[in-house]
Design a protein around this motif. Sequence first.
Motif, mmCIF file in Angstrom:
data_model
loop_
_atom_site.group_PDB
_atom_site.id
_atom_site.type_symbol
_atom_site.label_atom_id
_atom_site.label_comp_id
_atom_site.label_asym_id
_atom_site.label_seq_id
_atom_site.Cartn_x
_atom_site.Cartn_y
_atom_site.Cartn_z
ATOM 1 N N MET A 90 0.820 -1.210 0.000
ATOM 2 C CA MET A 90 0.000 0.000 0.000
ATOM 3 C C MET A 90 0.859 1.268 0.000
ATOM 4 O O MET A 90 1.656 1.483 0.915
ATOM 5 N N PRO A 91 0.710 2.147 -1.002
ATOM 6 C CA PRO A 91 1.477 3.391 -1.031
ATOM 7 C C PRO A 91 0.922 4.451 -0.092
ATOM 8 O O PRO A 91 1.614 5.397 0.281
ATOM 9 N N ASP A 92 -0.355 4.308 0.287
ATOM 10 C CA ASP A 92 -0.967 5.270 1.201
ATOM 11 C C ASP A 92 -2.203 4.646 1.826
ATOM 12 O O ASP A 92 -2.608 3.532 1.481
ATOM 13 N N MET A 93 -2.802 5.357 2.767
ATOM 14 C CA MET A 93 -4.018 4.910 3.432
ATOM 15 C C MET A 93 -4.839 6.124 3.820
ATOM 16 O O MET A 93 -4.327 7.252 3.892
ATOM 17 N N GLN A 94 -6.106 5.913 4.065
ATOM 18 C CA GLN A 94 -7.009 6.998 4.440
ATOM 19 C C GLN A 94 -7.510 6.779 5.862
ATOM 20 O O GLN A 94 -7.919 5.683 6.221
ATOM 21 N N ILE A 95 -7.459 7.819 6.683
ATOM 22 C CA ILE A 95 -8.067 7.777 8.007
ATOM 23 C C ILE A 95 -8.830 9.089 8.184
ATOM 24 O O ILE A 95 -8.229 10.163 8.288
ATOM 25 N N GLY A 96 -10.147 9.000 8.168
ATOM 26 C CA GLY A 96 -10.960 10.202 8.163
ATOM 27 C C GLY A 96 -10.686 10.988 6.889
ATOM 28 O O GLY A 96 -10.760 10.452 5.788
ATOM 29 N N ARG A 97 -10.348 12.247 7.039
ATOM 30 C CA ARG A 97 -10.008 13.082 5.884
ATOM 31 C C ARG A 97 -8.511 13.107 5.603
ATOM 32 O O ARG A 97 -8.068 13.764 4.666
ATOM 33 N N ARG A 98 -7.765 12.406 6.416
ATOM 34 C CA ARG A 98 -6.308 12.422 6.263
ATOM 35 C C ARG A 98 -5.845 11.296 5.356
ATOM 36 O O ARG A 98 -6.282 10.153 5.486
ATOM 37 N N ARG A 99 -4.944 11.624 4.454
ATOM 38 C CA ARG A 99 -4.319 10.634 3.593
ATOM 39 C C ARG A 99 -2.869 10.495 4.018
ATOM 40 O O ARG A 99 -2.096 11.452 3.958
ATOM 41 N N LEU A 100 -2.492 9.310 4.467
ATOM 42 C CA LEU A 100 -1.162 9.064 4.992
ATOM 43 C C LEU A 100 -0.362 8.248 3.984
ATOM 44 O O LEU A 100 -0.821 7.216 3.497
ATOM 45 N N ARG A 101 0.838 8.703 3.673
ATOM 46 C CA ARG A 101 1.666 8.048 2.660
ATOM 47 C C ARG A 101 2.770 7.213 3.298
ATOM 48 O O ARG A 101 3.270 7.542 4.375
ATOM 49 N N THR A 102 3.170 6.164 2.593
ATOM 50 C CA THR A 102 4.257 5.317 3.052
ATOM 51 C C THR A 102 5.597 6.038 2.948
ATOM 52 O O THR A 102 5.765 6.944 2.119
ATOM 53 N N HIS A 103 6.548 5.620 3.780
ATOM 54 C CA HIS A 103 7.917 6.139 3.691
ATOM 55 C C HIS A 103 8.737 5.351 2.677
ATOM 56 O O HIS A 103 9.879 5.717 2.388
ATOM 57 N N ASN A 104 8.164 4.266 2.153
ATOM 58 C CA ASN A 104 8.883 3.407 1.214
ATOM 59 C C ASN A 104 8.726 3.931 -0.212
ATOM 60 O O ASN A 104 7.806 3.556 -0.935
ATOM 61 N N GLY A 105 9.639 4.800 -0.611
ATOM 62 C CA GLY A 105 9.562 5.421 -1.928
ATOM 63 C C GLY A 105 9.721 4.434 -3.078
ATOM 64 O O GLY A 105 9.312 4.722 -4.205
ATOM 65 N N LEU A 106 10.297 3.261 -2.825
ATOM 66 C CA LEU A 106 10.487 2.276 -3.882
ATOM 67 C C LEU A 106 9.159 1.776 -4.437
ATOM 68 O O LEU A 106 9.091 1.340 -5.587
ATOM 69 N N LEU A 107 8.100 1.841 -3.643
ATOM 70 C CA LEU A 107 6.790 1.413 -4.122
ATOM 71 C C LEU A 107 6.312 2.277 -5.282
ATOM 72 O O LEU A 107 5.469 1.853 -6.077
#
Length: 343
Positions: free
Chosen positions: A184-201
């Motif tokens: 997963m490159p990111d995820m959603q929690i409420g209105r917040r979109r959180l991105r992974t620290h793994n740039g290789l994805l």
Amino acid sequence: MVVRKTAIALALMLGWMGSAAAGPALLFDAANGRVLYAEEQDQPWHPASLTKIMTAYLVFEALKTNTITLEQKIPVSANAHAQPPSKLGLPVGAEITVNLALKALIVKSANDAAVMLAEAIGGSEEAFVRSMNATALRLGMTQTRFVNPHGLPAPEQVTTARDLARLTRAVLTDYSDRSELWTMPDMQIGRRRLRTHNGLLRTYEGADGLKTGFICDSGFNVVATATRDNRRLAAVVLGEYTSRDRSLRAASLLEHGFRNYGWKELFSNATVDSVPVSAETSTPRSVRELVMSFACNGKRQARAVPTKGQKKARAKKRATAKADAAKRPEAGSASETAAAKSN
């Protein structure tokens, strides 16, 4: 996209070949454990947030035994709330599902989510850590010791590249049904979109996991996996001085593995378990004074300088967006600007 990612991989490989590596590294076939490259694989090192791979392993185990369920809600305790970033930052008493906490653990590397899951499964953080260490021994991670479920600084929390390889193989083999979480490159929690620290994805062809980690003493760590032609390789990289170097070295190792796998099969049968023990010190080395981190030593990572092509592409994108906005009568209104910020 494939062409672009391959070009990036080659550029990374050439860049890494001209720079000195900072810490331990191990490249191996995730399916059979065949080692394709090894360097200081038995040197003790602080795992940082790579610790969360073990935390996730125990969450998967608890889900399998129905100790918890994905839909079950777990609370934010005072202990979880007190953890420093990276975290979700929810107030004490708030609740989220195990499913959301698990995604936050893997994608966001949320320290509060790690404690929430530990307390829900073990009854307390301390009991969960005991389970982490018992599981480590069962998996053959003889040089690993955990003292917390998230990887925040602790002198006693140590591992090796070899032990992390054993853990990686276990989590990918025993819980292959959970593999999509690592991609997963990111995820959603409420209105917040959180991105992974793994740039290789986002930049490496075939990348499908796994986890990054950083504290000042460990430097920038990653366990990176990628699959091509039904073969999945994994690279453990520890102690790089910048996040860019971390991605660069991991991508270079993976590229080396995919391009030379046939030759490695002919000349070496070494596996994660059988590769000879490397020279090591008795304690983890610290790279605190070498990492490019203002929080650690006042140093800052250099920003990448855009190429002429990138500058032209950005200018064209801005011009197109400006033209599109001009066509809308309501463009630029105060209410529209406020709405955009709130979303």
